[in-house]
Design a protein around this motif. Sequence first.
Motif, PDB file in Angstrom:
ATOM      1  N   MET A   1     -23.437 -62.003  -5.077  1.00  0.00           N
ATOM      2  CA  MET A   1     -23.085 -61.780  -3.714  1.00  0.00           C
ATOM      3  C   MET A   1     -22.839 -60.275  -3.287  1.00  0.00           C
ATOM      4  SD  MET A   1     -21.373 -64.559  -1.954  1.00  0.00           S
ATOM      5  CE  MET A   1     -22.422 -66.056  -1.943  1.00  0.00           C
ATOM      6  N   ALA A   2     -23.020 -60.190  -2.152  1.00  0.00           N
ATOM      7  CA  ALA A   2     -22.948 -58.825  -1.341  1.00  0.00           C
ATOM      8  C   ALA A   2     -21.324 -58.868  -1.059  1.00  0.00           C
ATOM      9  CB  ALA A   2     -23.791 -58.689  -0.247  1.00  0.00           C
ATOM     10  N   LYS A   3     -20.739 -57.644  -0.885  1.00  0.00           N
ATOM     11  CA  LYS A   3     -19.476 -57.549  -0.405  1.00  0.00           C
ATOM     12  C   LYS A   3     -19.212 -56.241   0.676  1.00  0.00           C
ATOM     13  CE  LYS A   3     -16.845 -58.778  -4.479  1.00  0.00           C
ATOM     14  NZ  LYS A   3     -15.707 -58.572  -4.820  1.00  0.00           N
ATOM     15  N   ARG A   4     -18.658 -56.691   1.451  1.00  0.00           N
ATOM     16  CA  ARG A   4     -18.272 -55.836   2.685  1.00  0.00           C
ATOM     17  C   ARG A   4     -16.958 -55.272   3.004  1.00  0.00           C
ATOM     18  NH1 ARG A   4     -18.894 -56.768   9.174  1.00  0.00           N
ATOM     19  NH2 ARG A   4     -17.146 -58.277   8.701  1.00  0.00           N
ATOM     20  N   ILE A   5     -16.726 -54.285   3.490  1.00  0.00           N
ATOM     21  CA  ILE A   5     -15.219 -53.509   3.351  1.00  0.00           C
ATOM     22  C   ILE A   5     -14.818 -54.117   5.174  1.00  0.00           C
ATOM     23  CG2 ILE A   5     -13.706 -51.794   3.432  1.00  0.00           C
ATOM     24  CD1 ILE A   5     -15.135 -52.397   0.804  1.00  0.00           C
ATOM     25  N   VAL A   6     -13.733 -54.792   4.871  1.00  0.00           N
ATOM     26  CA  VAL A   6     -13.051 -55.352   6.371  1.00  0.00           C
ATOM     27  C   VAL A   6     -11.657 -54.762   6.703  1.00  0.00           C
ATOM     28  CG1 VAL A   6     -14.691 -57.346   6.560  1.00  0.00           C
ATOM     29  CG2 VAL A   6     -12.129 -57.400   5.441  1.00  0.00           C
ATOM     30  N   GLY A   7     -11.266 -54.454   7.708  1.00  0.00           N
ATOM     31  CA  GLY A   7      -9.945 -54.124   8.125  1.00  0.00           C
ATOM     32  C   GLY A   7      -8.915 -55.300   7.973  1.00  0.00           C
ATOM     33  N   VAL A   8      -7.654 -55.201   7.682  1.00  0.00           N
ATOM     34  CA  VAL A   8      -6.883 -56.337   7.827  1.00  0.00           C
ATOM     35  C   VAL A   8      -5.468 -55.789   8.195  1.00  0.00           C
ATOM     36  CG1 VAL A   8      -8.072 -57.537   5.864  1.00  0.00           C
ATOM     37  CG2 VAL A   8      -6.190 -55.994   5.215  1.00  0.00           C
ATOM     38  N   ASN A   9      -4.760 -56.679   8.512  1.00  0.00           N
ATOM     39  CA  ASN A   9      -3.368 -56.299   9.212  1.00  0.00           C
ATOM     40  C   ASN A   9      -2.450 -56.273   7.879  1.00  0.00           C
ATOM     41  OD1 ASN A   9      -2.692 -58.998   8.725  1.00  0.00           O
ATOM     42  ND2 ASN A   9      -2.652 -59.600  10.855  1.00  0.00           N
ATOM     43  N   GLU A  10      -1.182 -56.355   8.134  1.00  0.00           N
ATOM     44  CA  GLU A  10      -0.063 -56.197   6.907  1.00  0.00           C
ATOM     45  C   GLU A  10      -0.020 -57.663   6.253  1.00  0.00           C
ATOM     46  OE1 GLU A  10       1.425 -57.358  10.822  1.00  0.00           O
ATOM     47  OE2 GLU A  10       0.680 -55.421  10.266  1.00  0.00           O
ATOM     48  N   ARG A  11      -0.399 -58.636   6.823  1.00  0.00           N
ATOM     49  CA  ARG A  11      -0.554 -59.818   6.168  1.00  0.00           C
ATOM     50  C   ARG A  11      -1.606 -60.110   5.662  1.00  0.00           C
ATOM     51  NH1 ARG A  11       0.924 -63.851  11.139  1.00  0.00           N
ATOM     52  NH2 ARG A  11       0.064 -65.273   9.665  1.00  0.00           N
ATOM     53  N   GLY A  16      -9.663 -56.853  14.491  1.00  0.00           N
ATOM     54  CA  GLY A  16     -10.746 -56.049  15.276  1.00  0.00           C
ATOM     55  C   GLY A  16     -12.084 -56.737  15.172  1.00  0.00           C
ATOM     56  N   GLN A  17     -13.031 -56.024  14.994  1.00  0.00           N
ATOM     57  CA  GLN A  17     -14.293 -56.218  15.039  1.00  0.00           C
ATOM     58  C   GLN A  17     -14.713 -56.914  13.779  1.00  0.00           C
ATOM     59  OE1 GLN A  17     -16.449 -52.543  15.919  1.00  0.00           O
ATOM     60  NE2 GLN A  17     -16.520 -51.964  13.634  1.00  0.00           N
ATOM     61  N   ASP A  18     -13.755 -56.953  12.657  1.00  0.00           N
ATOM     62  CA  ASP A  18     -13.920 -57.378  11.380  1.00  0.00           C
ATOM     63  C   ASP A  18     -13.498 -58.902  11.159  1.00  0.00           C
ATOM     64  OD1 ASP A  18     -15.102 -55.400  10.178  1.00  0.00           O
ATOM     65  OD2 ASP A  18     -13.216 -54.284   9.885  1.00  0.00           O
ATOM     66  N   HIS A  19     -12.823 -59.339  12.385  1.00  0.00           N
ATOM     67  CA  HIS A  19     -12.319 -60.792  12.474  1.00  0.00           C
ATOM     68  C   HIS A  19     -13.671 -61.648  12.440  1.00  0.00           C
ATOM     69  CE1 HIS A  19     -10.418 -64.466  13.741  1.00  0.00           C
ATOM     70  NE2 HIS A  19      -9.359 -64.148  13.370  1.00  0.00           N
ATOM     71  N   GLN A  20     -13.428 -62.796  11.800  1.00  0.00           N
ATOM     72  CA  GLN A  20     -14.696 -63.741  11.693  1.00  0.00           C
ATOM     73  C   GLN A  20     -15.088 -64.206  13.104  1.00  0.00           C
ATOM     74  OE1 GLN A  20     -12.060 -63.917  10.041  1.00  0.00           O
ATOM     75  NE2 GLN A  20     -10.931 -65.899   9.821  1.00  0.00           N
ATOM     76  N   THR A  68      -4.228 -53.071  14.759  1.00  0.00           N
ATOM     77  CA  THR A  68      -5.304 -52.163  14.127  1.00  0.00           C
ATOM     78  C   THR A  68      -5.053 -52.497  12.645  1.00  0.00           C
ATOM     79  OG1 THR A  68      -3.498 -50.345  14.072  1.00  0.00           O
ATOM     80  CG2 THR A  68      -5.023 -50.265  15.946  1.00  0.00           C
ATOM     81  N   ALA A  69      -6.121 -51.920  11.927  1.00  0.00           N
ATOM     82  CA  ALA A  69      -6.124 -52.330  10.501  1.00  0.00           C
ATOM     83  C   ALA A  69      -5.117 -51.406   9.849  1.00  0.00           C
ATOM     84  CB  ALA A  69      -7.652 -52.036   9.992  1.00  0.00           C
ATOM     85  N   VAL A  70      -4.366 -51.751   9.029  1.00  0.00           N
ATOM     86  CA  VAL A  70      -3.405 -50.996   8.111  1.00  0.00           C
ATOM     87  C   VAL A  70      -3.879 -50.783   6.904  1.00  0.00           C
ATOM     88  CG1 VAL A  70      -1.298 -51.948   9.504  1.00  0.00           C
ATOM     89  CG2 VAL A  70      -1.963 -53.231   7.144  1.00  0.00           C
ATOM     90  N   ARG A  71      -4.949 -51.523   6.332  1.00  0.00           N
ATOM     91  CA  ARG A  71      -5.917 -51.235   5.009  1.00  0.00           C
ATOM     92  C   ARG A  71      -6.802 -52.085   5.256  1.00  0.00           C
ATOM     93  NH1 ARG A  71      -1.755 -55.212   3.503  1.00  0.00           N
ATOM     94  NH2 ARG A  71      -2.560 -56.892   2.666  1.00  0.00           N
ATOM     95  N   TYR A  72      -7.613 -51.879   4.052  1.00  0.00           N
ATOM     96  CA  TYR A  72      -9.112 -52.359   4.233  1.00  0.00           C
ATOM     97  C   TYR A  72      -9.242 -53.055   3.006  1.00  0.00           C
ATOM     98  CZ  TYR A  72      -9.735 -49.702   7.867  1.00  0.00           C
ATOM     99  OH  TYR A  72      -9.997 -48.852   9.266  1.00  0.00           O
ATOM    100  N   ARG A  73      -9.976 -54.209   2.408  1.00  0.00           N
ATOM    101  CA  ARG A  73     -10.250 -54.980   1.423  1.00  0.00           C
ATOM    102  C   ARG A  73     -11.696 -55.671   1.621  1.00  0.00           C
ATOM    103  NH1 ARG A  73      -9.704 -61.089   2.082  1.00  0.00           N
ATOM    104  NH2 ARG A  73      -8.956 -61.548   4.372  1.00  0.00           N
ATOM    105  N   ALA A  74     -12.421 -55.482   0.467  1.00  0.00           N
ATOM    106  CA  ALA A  74     -13.649 -56.111   0.237  1.00  0.00           C
ATOM    107  C   ALA A  74     -13.618 -57.471   0.175  1.00  0.00           C
ATOM    108  CB  ALA A  74     -14.223 -55.853  -1.116  1.00  0.00           C
ATOM    109  N   VAL A  75     -14.648 -58.196   0.922  1.00  0.00           N
ATOM    110  CA  VAL A  75     -14.833 -59.611   1.117  1.00  0.00           C
ATOM    111  C   VAL A  75     -16.410 -59.873   1.076  1.00  0.00           C
ATOM    112  CG1 VAL A  75     -13.010 -60.052   2.995  1.00  0.00           C
ATOM    113  CG2 VAL A  75     -15.351 -59.658   3.648  1.00  0.00           C
ATOM    114  N   GLU A  76     -16.551 -61.143   0.388  1.00  0.00           N
ATOM    115  CA  GLU A  76     -18.112 -61.604   0.024  1.00  0.00           C
ATOM    116  C   GLU A  76     -18.808 -62.056   1.192  1.00  0.00           C
ATOM    117  OE1 GLU A  76     -18.255 -64.021  -3.514  1.00  0.00           O
ATOM    118  OE2 GLU A  76     -16.873 -62.855  -4.477  1.00  0.00           O
ATOM    119  N   VAL A  77     -19.779 -61.734   1.573  1.00  0.00           N
ATOM    120  CA  VAL A  77     -20.632 -61.926   2.639  1.00  0.00           C
ATOM    121  C   VAL A  77     -22.135 -63.096   2.314  1.00  0.00           C
ATOM    122  CG1 VAL A  77     -19.821 -60.504   4.323  1.00  0.00           C
ATOM    123  CG2 VAL A  77     -21.764 -59.820   2.764  1.00  0.00           C
TER     124      VAL A  77
END
Length: 77
Positions: A1-11, A16-20, A68-77
């Motif tokens: 599976m491919a992974k993509r880096i997305v911005g996430v909030n404190e929770r 932003g544009q990374d929201h599904q 705004t994103a406070v950090r980034y994480r990888a998600v599967e696409v």
Amino acid sequence: MAKRIVGVNERGLRVGQDHQRAKLSDAAVELIRALAEEGMPHRQIAAKFEVSVRTIDYICSYGRRAQTAVRYRAVEV
């Protein structure tokens, strides 16, 4: 599976544009706010971006896309 880096909030939720369910890019949101500050009517902006006037109202009042994103994480696409 491919992974993509997305911005996430404190929770850890996508923002932003990374929201599904995002329909506009972060650049488009910035442009919408700039056009509104220059005095373009919300109705014209809504037609230009093919969204509702209410959406433009929410974006310009920071009711939408205010986080705004406070950090980034990888998600599967």
